[in-house]
Design a protein around this motif. Structure first.
Motif, PDB file in Angstrom:
ATOM      1  N   VAL A   1       0.853  -1.008  -0.138  1.00 29.97           N
ATOM      2  CA  VAL A   1       0.823   0.152   0.110  1.00 29.97           C
ATOM      3  C   VAL A   1       0.985   1.084  -0.286  1.00 29.97           C
ATOM      4  CG1 VAL A   1      -2.041   1.313   1.144  1.00 29.97           C
ATOM      5  CG2 VAL A   1      -1.592  -1.464   1.257  1.00 29.97           C
ATOM      6  N   PHE A   2       0.214   1.587  -0.828  1.00 26.60           N
ATOM      7  CA  PHE A   2       1.407   3.284  -0.919  1.00 26.60           C
ATOM      8  C   PHE A   2       0.245   4.599  -0.737  1.00 26.60           C
ATOM      9  CE2 PHE A   2       3.740   0.647  -3.300  1.00 26.60           C
ATOM     10  CZ  PHE A   2       5.606   1.152  -3.516  1.00 26.60           C
ATOM     11  N   VAL A   3       0.929   5.497   0.585  1.00 21.72           N
ATOM     12  CA  VAL A   3      -0.108   6.108   1.290  1.00 21.72           C
ATOM     13  C   VAL A   3       0.686   7.616   0.377  1.00 21.72           C
ATOM     14  CG1 VAL A   3      -1.659   7.301   2.636  1.00 21.72           C
ATOM     15  CG2 VAL A   3      -1.379   4.500   2.449  1.00 21.72           C
ATOM     16  N   GLY A   4      -0.168   8.537  -0.109  1.00 21.69           N
ATOM     17  CA  GLY A   4       0.087  10.188  -0.360  1.00 21.69           C
ATOM     18  C   GLY A   4       0.482   9.978  -2.339  1.00 21.69           C
ATOM     19  N   GLU A   5       0.305  11.211  -2.125  1.00 19.42           N
ATOM     20  CA  GLU A   5       0.101  11.623  -3.770  1.00 19.42           C
ATOM     21  C   GLU A   5       1.480  12.437  -4.164  1.00 19.42           C
ATOM     22  OE1 GLU A   5       0.447  16.031  -3.504  1.00 19.42           O
ATOM     23  OE2 GLU A   5       0.552  15.138  -5.076  1.00 19.42           O
TER      24      GLU A   5
ATOM     25  N   LEU B   1      10.409  -0.309  -4.804  1.00 20.05           N
ATOM     26  CA  LEU B   1      10.182  -0.991  -3.820  1.00 20.05           C
ATOM     27  C   LEU B   1       9.369  -1.950  -4.384  1.00 20.05           C
ATOM     28  CD1 LEU B   1       9.012   1.718  -0.823  1.00 20.05           C
ATOM     29  CD2 LEU B   1      11.228   0.560  -0.820  1.00 20.05           C
ATOM     30  N   LEU B   2       8.222  -1.525  -4.382  1.00 18.33           N
ATOM     31  CA  LEU B   2       7.525  -2.657  -5.820  1.00 18.33           C
ATOM     32  C   LEU B   2       8.189  -4.001  -6.283  1.00 18.33           C
ATOM     33  CD1 LEU B   2       4.970  -0.348  -7.668  1.00 18.33           C
ATOM     34  CD2 LEU B   2       4.352  -2.187  -5.851  1.00 18.33           C
ATOM     35  N   ASP B   3       9.267  -3.256  -6.789  1.00 18.21           N
ATOM     36  CA  ASP B   3      10.254  -4.464  -7.554  1.00 18.21           C
ATOM     37  C   ASP B   3      10.983  -5.625  -6.515  1.00 18.21           C
ATOM     38  OD1 ASP B   3       9.952  -4.108 -10.221  1.00 18.21           O
ATOM     39  OD2 ASP B   3      11.896  -3.022 -10.513  1.00 18.21           O
ATOM     40  N   MET B   4      11.047  -4.691  -5.388  1.00 21.34           N
ATOM     41  CA  MET B   4      11.566  -6.064  -3.975  1.00 21.34           C
ATOM     42  C   MET B   4      10.615  -6.572  -3.245  1.00 21.34           C
ATOM     43  SD  MET B   4      13.797  -4.161  -1.101  1.00 21.34           S
ATOM     44  CE  MET B   4      14.835  -3.257  -1.861  1.00 21.34           C
ATOM     45  N   PHE B   5       9.564  -6.264  -2.633  1.00 22.74           N
ATOM     46  CA  PHE B   5       8.484  -6.681  -2.484  1.00 22.74           C
ATOM     47  C   PHE B   5       7.634  -7.013  -3.042  1.00 22.74           C
ATOM     48  CE2 PHE B   5      10.138  -3.213   1.114  1.00 22.74           C
ATOM     49  CZ  PHE B   5      10.151  -3.839   1.381  1.00 22.74           C
ATOM     50  N   ARG B   6       7.570  -7.275  -4.541  1.00 25.19           N
ATOM     51  CA  ARG B   6       6.319  -7.666  -5.199  1.00 25.19           C
ATOM     52  C   ARG B   6       6.357  -9.355  -5.184  1.00 25.19           C
ATOM     53  NH1 ARG B   6       7.129  -9.818 -10.936  1.00 25.19           N
ATOM     54  NH2 ARG B   6       9.153  -8.934 -11.050  1.00 25.19           N
ATOM     55  N   GLY B   7       7.496  -9.970  -5.307  1.00 25.47           N
ATOM     56  CA  GLY B   7       7.734 -10.893  -5.012  1.00 25.47           C
ATOM     57  C   GLY B   7       7.634 -12.271  -6.542  1.00 25.47           C
ATOM     58  N   GLU B   8       7.577 -13.231  -6.647  1.00 26.45           N
ATOM     59  CA  GLU B   8       7.542 -14.217  -7.635  1.00 26.45           C
ATOM     60  C   GLU B   8       5.587 -13.936  -8.363  1.00 26.45           C
ATOM     61  OE1 GLU B   8       8.541 -16.306  -9.433  1.00 26.45           O
ATOM     62  OE2 GLU B   8      10.281 -16.760  -8.209  1.00 26.45           O
TER      63      GLU B   8
ATOM     64  N   MET C   1       3.424  -1.184   3.705  1.00 27.31           N
ATOM     65  CA  MET C   1       2.440   0.184   4.182  1.00 27.31           C
ATOM     66  C   MET C   1       4.169   1.458   3.781  1.00 27.31           C
ATOM     67  SD  MET C   1      -0.290   2.784   6.368  1.00 27.31           S
ATOM     68  CE  MET C   1      -1.426   0.906   5.178  1.00 27.31           C
ATOM     69  N   ALA C   2       3.808   1.523   2.643  1.00 28.83           N
ATOM     70  CA  ALA C   2       4.780   3.455   2.346  1.00 28.83           C
ATOM     71  C   ALA C   2       3.713   4.482   2.338  1.00 28.83           C
ATOM     72  CB  ALA C   2       5.498   2.871   1.204  1.00 28.83           C
ATOM     73  N   VAL C   3       4.667   5.354   3.278  1.00 27.37           N
ATOM     74  CA  VAL C   3       3.707   6.656   3.530  1.00 27.37           C
ATOM     75  C   VAL C   3       4.720   7.708   3.224  1.00 27.37           C
ATOM     76  CG1 VAL C   3       2.233   7.861   5.289  1.00 27.37           C
ATOM     77  CG2 VAL C   3       1.931   5.594   5.178  1.00 27.37           C
TER      78      VAL C   3
ATOM     79  N   LEU D   1       8.150   3.587   6.123  1.00 28.06           N
ATOM     80  CA  LEU D   1       7.892   1.850   5.556  1.00 28.06           C
ATOM     81  C   LEU D   1       7.738   1.493   7.372  1.00 28.06           C
ATOM     82  CD1 LEU D   1       7.710   0.324   3.024  1.00 28.06           C
ATOM     83  CD2 LEU D   1       9.672  -0.629   4.491  1.00 28.06           C
ATOM     84  N   ARG D   2       6.379   0.862   7.488  1.00 32.07           N
ATOM     85  CA  ARG D   2       5.969   0.301   8.468  1.00 32.07           C
ATOM     86  C   ARG D   2       4.994  -0.793   7.284  1.00 32.07           C
ATOM     87  NH1 ARG D   2       2.250   3.297  12.296  1.00 32.07           N
ATOM     88  NH2 ARG D   2       4.054   4.442  13.153  1.00 32.07           N
ATOM     89  N   GLN D   3       5.426  -1.972   8.448  1.00 28.20           N
ATOM     90  CA  GLN D   3       4.967  -3.725   8.126  1.00 28.20           C
ATOM     91  C   GLN D   3       4.452  -3.822   8.749  1.00 28.20           C
ATOM     92  OE1 GLN D   3       6.577  -7.302   5.799  1.00 28.20           O
ATOM     93  NE2 GLN D   3       7.531  -7.284   7.840  1.00 28.20           N
ATOM     94  N   TYR D   4       3.191  -5.238   8.489  1.00 27.36           N
ATOM     95  CA  TYR D   4       1.954  -5.378   9.561  1.00 27.36           C
ATOM     96  C   TYR D   4       1.363  -6.921   9.051  1.00 27.36           C
ATOM     97  CZ  TYR D   4       0.806   0.175  10.115  1.00 27.36           C
ATOM     98  OH  TYR D   4       1.034   0.814  11.025  1.00 27.36           O
ATOM     99  N   SER D   5       1.079  -7.373  10.252  1.00 26.58           N
ATOM    100  CA  SER D   5       0.624  -9.012   9.699  1.00 26.58           C
ATOM    101  C   SER D   5      -0.910  -8.742  10.043  1.00 26.58           C
ATOM    102  CB  SER D   5       1.484  -9.914  11.058  1.00 26.58           C
ATOM    103  OG  SER D   5       0.730  -9.273  12.533  1.00 26.58           O
ATOM    104  N   VAL D   6      -1.302  -9.980   9.246  1.00 28.38           N
ATOM    105  CA  VAL D   6      -2.674  -9.464   8.971  1.00 28.38           C
ATOM    106  C   VAL D   6      -3.708 -10.517  10.068  1.00 28.38           C
ATOM    107  CG1 VAL D   6      -4.840  -9.802   7.675  1.00 28.38           C
ATOM    108  CG2 VAL D   6      -2.602  -9.152   6.523  1.00 28.38           C
ATOM    109  N   ARG D   7      -4.116 -10.772  10.995  1.00 21.59           N
ATOM    110  CA  ARG D   7      -5.045 -11.433  11.640  1.00 21.59           C
ATOM    111  C   ARG D   7      -6.845 -11.688  11.433  1.00 21.59           C
ATOM    112  NH1 ARG D   7      -2.463 -11.957  16.664  1.00 21.59           N
ATOM    113  NH2 ARG D   7      -3.530 -13.745  16.517  1.00 21.59           N
ATOM    114  N   PHE D   8      -6.599 -12.612  11.408  1.00 22.67           N
ATOM    115  CA  PHE D   8      -8.429 -12.832  11.245  1.00 22.67           C
ATOM    116  C   PHE D   8      -8.928 -13.424  12.680  1.00 22.67           C
ATOM    117  CE2 PHE D   8      -6.273 -13.924   7.197  1.00 22.67           C
ATOM    118  CZ  PHE D   8      -7.194 -12.987   6.363  1.00 22.67           C
TER     119      PHE D   8
END
Length: 329
Positions: free
Chosen positions: A158-162, A177-184, A199-201, A210-217
């Motif tokens: 997620v990129f936040v900011g114009e 950052l997209l090239d680095m984290f996009r994966g296969e 998330m990049a703000v 630059l932040r990273q969050y884990s998703v919990r259900f």
């Protein structure tokens, strides 16, 4: 011995490598240009001088890209992407380890806690972005939350900011950052496998977080679970410094896309019943000179006509001999 100990290639040197085994052929095919690129490998390395902050940043970024990365542990004095001739050793290391992306960490009085992220095209320096680390909270500082995500899973970015669209340096940061984290590259994604969010703000024209969050259900009382985000680190605030954009001609060459699909054949169509149907244009045929198959009856007639023609040629000669004999008498 690591690859940084090897001597770099001479600039302008070319060498044609041919595979001698099937394994070597598969290896060269894996490194050949593709219409759909694989996940880009990242080379992490240190400059001449480093700080503990730089080491922590490179360690956390390497942990996020562990399956698609190579990390050097020694110092590299001659790696300077923004100086003329300083990219030679870097290009050699990236080529040796098949890493089109690199992250270089260094530290000096003029540029403290410096991080350089860049890309290669045909293993030549394409572009680079230099950023300074202002604040850092490493993954280990978040405790057990930093170990919830599984390696190899594709994150939600997620990129936040114009500013990521209007400022050239921030647009370059977004692309890197997209090239680095996009994966296969994949066609379908299982939403249950999306276990982290990167998330990049854009804080302003020259600062990003630059932040990273884990998703919990969690339980919601319905069939659809409630989604909660828990920060897992790292949390980094970068200040953008220098950046290097690719030349226009090199960018145009790197953006070329191959023509996919088969080449259209002229005068050829497909039919559901007959299959492949074609139209052939033939020139006017001369039946007298056209070579056709001859039957036995035709060959017999040709032999008889040839015999009659030979006898007709002999008759004038016999009449001439008879006339000459009569004149002599």
């Amino acid at each position: 011995m690591q690859a940084e100990d090897a001597t770099p290639l001479i600039p302008g040197q070319t060498k044609l490598v041919k595979a001698k085994t099937r394994r070597g052929k598969r290896y060269l095919e894996s490194r050949a240009p593709k219409a759909t690129e694989d996940a880009k490998r990242v080379l992490f390395l240190y400059g001449n001088q480093t700080s503990q902050v730089v080491k922590d940043v490179l360690t956390d970024l390497y942990q996020l890209k562990r399956l698609e990365a190579q990390k050097f542990t020694r110092k590299n004095e001659n790696v300077r992407p923004f100086e003329s001739g300083g990219e030679t050793s870097l290009e050699f290391y990236c080529n040796r380890n098949n890493c089109p992306l690199f992250v270089l960490g260094s530290h000096s009085k003029k540029r403290p806690h410096n991080i350089v992220i860049g890309r290669m095209f045909d293993f030549h320096l394409y572009d680079a972005l230099e950023m300074g680390v202002e604040e850092l909270k490493a993954i280990r500082d978040f405790g057990a939350a930093g170990t919830r995500a599984q390696l190899g899973n594709k994150p939600c970015i997620v990129f936040v900011g114009e500013k990521f669209e209007s400022v050239p340096a921030m647009a370059l940061a977004k692309s890197l950052l997209l090239d680095m984290f996009r994966g296969e590259p994949v066609d379908k994604i299982n939403l249950a496998g999306v276990d982290r969010v990167v998330m990049a703000v854009a804080m302003d024209d020259a600062r990003l977080q630059l932040r990273q969050y884990s998703v919990r259900f969690k339980k919601s009382g319905t069939r659809i679970p409630r989604v909660a985000l828990m920060e897992m680190g790292p949390r980094i605030i970068f200040s953008v410094r220098r950046y290097r954009l690719p030349p226009s001609d090199l960018q145009q060459e790197a953006m070329k896309q191959p023509k996919l699909g088969k080449k259209k054949e002229k005068n050829v169509a497909s039919d559901s019943l007959a299959g492949k149907v074609g139209r052939i244009y033939m020139p006017k045929q001369n039946m007298d000179t056209l070579g056709l198959s001859k039957y036995k009856g035709t060959k017999r007639q040709r032999r008889e006509s040839a015999r009659e023609a030979a006898e007709a040629r002999k008759q004038p000669k016999v009449a001439q001999l008879v006339a000459e004999g009569a004149s002599t008498e």
